[in-house]
Design an enzyme around this catalytic site. Structure first.
Site, PDB file in Angstrom:
ATOM      1  CE  LYS A 103      76.740  51.029  20.202  1.00  0.00           C
ATOM      2  NZ  LYS A 103      75.129  50.314  20.728  1.00  0.00           N
ATOM      3  CD  GLU A 148      60.825  45.492  20.777  1.00  0.00           C
ATOM      4  OE1 GLU A 148      60.807  44.941  19.180  1.00  0.00           O
ATOM      5  OE2 GLU A 148      60.867  45.946  20.727  1.00  0.00           O
ATOM      6  NE  ARG A 201      58.759  46.614  14.578  1.00  0.00           N
ATOM      7  CZ  ARG A 201      59.685  46.188  14.371  1.00  0.00           C
ATOM      8  NH1 ARG A 201      60.612  45.690  15.213  1.00  0.00           N
ATOM      9  NH2 ARG A 201      60.168  46.823  13.383  1.00  0.00           N
TER      10      ARG A 201
HETATM   11  C1  LIG Z   1      62.132  47.198  17.732  1.00  0.00           C
HETATM   12  C2  LIG Z   1      63.241  48.028  18.172  1.00  0.00           C
HETATM   13  N1  LIG Z   1      62.982  47.773  19.416  1.00  0.00           N
HETATM   14  C3  LIG Z   1      64.577  48.822  20.479  1.00  0.00           C
HETATM   15  C4  LIG Z   1      64.788  49.245  19.618  1.00  0.00           C
HETATM   16  C5  LIG Z   1      66.391  50.370  19.735  1.00  0.00           C
HETATM   17  N2  LIG Z   1      67.497  50.352  20.010  1.00  0.00           N
HETATM   18  C6  LIG Z   1      68.154  51.261  19.412  1.00  0.00           C
HETATM   19  S1  LIG Z   1      69.513  50.489  18.618  1.00  0.00           S
HETATM   20  C7  LIG Z   1      68.763  49.159  20.042  1.00  0.00           C
HETATM   21  C8  LIG Z   1      70.426  48.022  19.734  1.00  0.00           C
HETATM   22  C9  LIG Z   1      70.966  48.562  18.247  1.00  0.00           C
HETATM   23  O1  LIG Z   1      72.171  46.955  18.492  1.00  0.00           O
HETATM   24  P1  LIG Z   1      72.727  45.942  17.032  1.00  0.00           P
HETATM   25  O2  LIG Z   1      71.728  46.468  15.244  1.00  0.00           O
HETATM   26  O3  LIG Z   1      73.799  45.810  17.203  1.00  0.00           O
HETATM   27  O4  LIG Z   1      73.385  47.797  16.263  1.00  0.00           O
HETATM   28  P2  LIG Z   1      74.446  48.796  17.279  1.00  0.00           P
HETATM   29  O5  LIG Z   1      74.310  49.648  18.123  1.00  0.00           O
HETATM   30  O6  LIG Z   1      75.304  47.391  17.971  1.00  0.00           O
HETATM   31  O7  LIG Z   1      75.453  48.917  16.192  1.00  0.00           O
HETATM   32  C10 LIG Z   1      67.918  48.964  20.016  1.00  0.00           C
HETATM   33  C11 LIG Z   1      67.555  48.015  20.985  1.00  0.00           C
HETATM   34  C12 LIG Z   1      64.834  49.775  18.448  1.00  0.00           C
HETATM   35  N3  LIG Z   1      65.304  50.724  18.260  1.00  0.00           N
HETATM   36  N4  LIG Z   1      63.599  48.997  17.378  1.00  0.00           N
END
Ligand SMILES: Cc1ncc(C[n+]2csc(CCOP(=O)(O)OP(=O)(O)O)c2C)c(N)n1
Length: 637
Positions: A287, A377, A405
């Protein structure tokens, strides 16, 4: 300020232009794309680290796939800036997340390259599988690819999708973009498992050999592929301690590969096009890749840093001259620790938002009593219900939008059993620049119809603290909604006192018109009243504090006295707070003219919170206007 793209990037107006480039230019295009993202986000803000991490993947995918025919689905979509820039939106990219500008997430109506609207995580596998099955039914031969992060992979829906994909005989390619990070460091057993695969050197060495062989054999038809598949599967399960999780679900597992080697990625993606059936490619990325502070500094901060000095890496912070009110999330975080110190039954739960919700304060202070359960969630709610059955009092903090959710879990696992779980709904109301996928528009409506559940919303920090304090004494479920951003009280650490459940309060006496507000938006009514006072208008203002139970005593007083009532909520009008007030009014035989201000039955796009409140007519001026149009005095003039 328009950001100039690099020389090569300036020529790319669609993936077709990209495809015309010789392979030896791919590294340069990646560099220029990365720089363009850095240049833009440093000036205009937005998500950052995730898009930098998938620059090579983005270029390789658009180089190899035949988009937009081939269907590419980005999970969550916060990492899709490179995708937007390569697919005809480079010149508008400076409007990203701005009112009237590009959306921060892929969106079907914005571009034919955005095959699926995203924002909430873990949907990509199901969506891409649906597309793949649909294409097959329509005898179309196109490719279907879902790109999903290791964080999003912790969400239950991702597993539901893989479980189905494994028996679907569709040509779905899942790309697991593994950077070990969610917004905060990723959590859970899956994370350890992925690290295990990634670091198994023996496996990786043998795998490389198999990969080469596979490259040679895949052109020779299905029997050769079958043999190689068996050999490969055998090697994997012998060399890995556990059998491969994805292979067990009937997905062919490839990788791990270096997600920053664009040429190798392009080759691999090309090879995988020939391999039928559902499969997963495990890519290792970093990242923030390529921007030192983001790659090697605090990756959580650089998830969405706001604007910054791209040379020094200094993130710009406003330096106010006088003390500012705190963010509601921080009041929640600190107050929870304060309450937990007084009462050892209190626990904290967050689905993957420790920093966003400020539960990280409790996770640090009381690691055995506060849990990040991953992007899960539904699990967060039912897990909280389980804790509650053991006599504990979980504070389960979920953004309003993500609580959608877990609706069934709230109904079935918590409220029907009347378990004392305290739901704290952060980002309730308009979320702002994240847009409609993230607006917390519906929670009042979807919560107020559930038996046993208290629905509360504080107008300021003191009320939030007191509601949290009062919720502990409640014997059943209790929800507290509050918005993104700051409150109104720089001196927020007030003494805790109980608010009787269902008791509103009068903010200001007045005549002719009564304004009834719920939550923080009530502060707009205060501003409106101040403005109206200058015009000689004097509406009364009530902070109702609870949508459920409503304060019947106060409502008798209000409807006994006023024939003109305005309700204000930062939530959907249909079935919301204003609806609750009107229901109460008719149920109790009153007749008044009621004007409801809130979010209409439409998709409201992104912008600042104030811009969106204004658009929907419940900014301070909108409230003042509603009072003017109602007021006897105004009419007489
Ligand atoms: C249902 C839901 N819960 C929480 C989030 C908040 N959220 C946005 S990005 C993220 C992290 C995603 O991590 P990853 O899939 O590994 O992607 P990265 O940012 O590391 O590339 C979260 C928790 C979301 N978008 N959707």
């Amino acid at each position: 300020m328009l950001i100039e793209p690099g020389e090569l990037l300036a020529q790319i107006n669609s993936p077709d232009d990209l495809k015309k480039l010789p392979k030896d230019k791919l590294v340069q295009i990646c560099d220029e794309l990365r720089q363009f993202i850095i240049d833009n986000v440093s000036v205009y803000g937005g998500h950052f680290g995730a898009s930098l991490g998938v620059v090579e993947l983005t270029v390789a995918l658009h180089y190899v796939l035949n988009t937009p025919e081939d269907q590419l689905v980005w999970d969550v979509g916060h990492q899709a800036y490179g995708h937007k820039i390569l697919t005809g939106r480079r010149d508008r990219f400076h409007t990203n997340r701005v009112y009237g500008g590009l959306s921060g997430f892929p969106k079907r109506k914005e571009s034919e390259y955005d095959t699926f609207g995203v924002g909430h995580s873990s949907t990509s596998i199901s969506a891409a599988l649906g597309m793949a099955v649909g294409s097959k039914y329509k005898k179309s031969n196109i490719q279907h690819v879902a790109v999903i992060g290791d964080g999003a992979m912790t969400g239950g829906m991702a597993f539901e999708g893989m479980n189905h994909a494994g028996v679907s005989d569709s040509n779905l390619l899942i790309i697991l973009n593994d950077n070990c990070m969610s917004i905060d460091p990723n959590v859970g057993a899956l994370k350890d498992y992925l690290t295990d695969i990634t670091t198994s050197h023996t496996y990786n060495k043998v795998k490389d050999e198999v990969w080469k062989m596979l490259g040679k054999l895949s052109k020779f038809g299905s029997s050769a592929q079958e043999i190689i598949s068996k050999v490969e599967g055998g090697i994997k399960s012998t060399l890995l301690n556990q059998s491969n999780l994805f292979e067990s679900l009937n997905l062919r597992y490839f990788g791990p590969v270096d997600g920053h080697d664009v040429n190798h990625l392009a080759e691999v993606l090309n090879d995988l096009k020939d391999i039928p059936g559902p499969k997963i490619l495990h890519c290792i990325t970093a990242k923030g890749k390529g921007y030192e502070p983001a790659e090697n500094g605090n990756q959580t901060t650089w998830h969405a840093p706001g604007t910054f000095d791209k040379v020094t890496g200094e993130i710009y912070k406003k330096k106010p001259s006088k003390p500012q009110p705190p963010k509601y999330q921080d009041v929640f975080g600190h107050t929870l620790v304060e309450l937990a110190e007084m009462d050892d039954r209190i626990m904290g739960v967050t689905p993957a938002m420790p920093s966003g919700s400020s539960l990280n304060i409790m996770m640090k202070a009381m690691p055995d009593r506060a849990f990040d359960v991953g992007i899960a969630e539904q699990h967060a709610v039912t897990f909280s219900a389980g804790l509650a059955t053991r006599g504990l009092i979980p504070f389960c903090n979920i953004y309003s939008t993500f609580m959608q959710r877990a609706y069934d879990q709230v109904v079935h696992d918590v409220c029907l059993q009347n378990l004392p779980v305290v739901f704290c709904l952060d980002r309730a109301g308009f979320a702002g620049a994240d847009g409609p996928t993230h607006h917390g528009a519906y929670d009042i409506a979807y919560f107020r119809c559930i038996p046993n559940l208290v629905v509360a919303a504080p107008m300021n920090e003191e009320e939030l603290r007191n509601m949290m304090f009062s919720a502990v004494a409640e014997e059943g479920p209790y929800s507290i909604r509050y918005p993104r951003g700051t409150g109104v009280m720089p001196e927020w650490k007030t003494a805790l006192s109980k608010i009787p459940t269902g008791q509103g309060r009068i903010v200001k006496e007045g005549e002719d018109v009564a304004i009834l507000t719920i939550g923080h938006i009530g502060n707009y009514a205060v501003e409106a009243s101040e403005e109206l006072a200058k015009e000689g208008l004097n509406p009364a203002h009530y902070d109702m504090r609870f949508v459920k139970p409503l304060d019947g005593e106060l409502l008798h007083e209000i409807f006994g006295k006023f024939k003109k009532v305005i309700t204000v909520e930062d939530g959907c009008l249909m079935g919301g707070f204003g609806s609750a007030v009107i229901e109460w009014m008719t149920d109790h035989g009153y007749q008044a003219q009621v004007k409801r201000l809130g979010i209409p039955d439409e998709v409201i796009e992104h912008g600042t919170q104030l811009e969106l409140h204004r658009e929907c007519g419940f900014d301070p001026e909108g409230i003042a206007e509603a009072v003017r149009s109602f007021s006897e005095v105004a009419k007489a003039k």
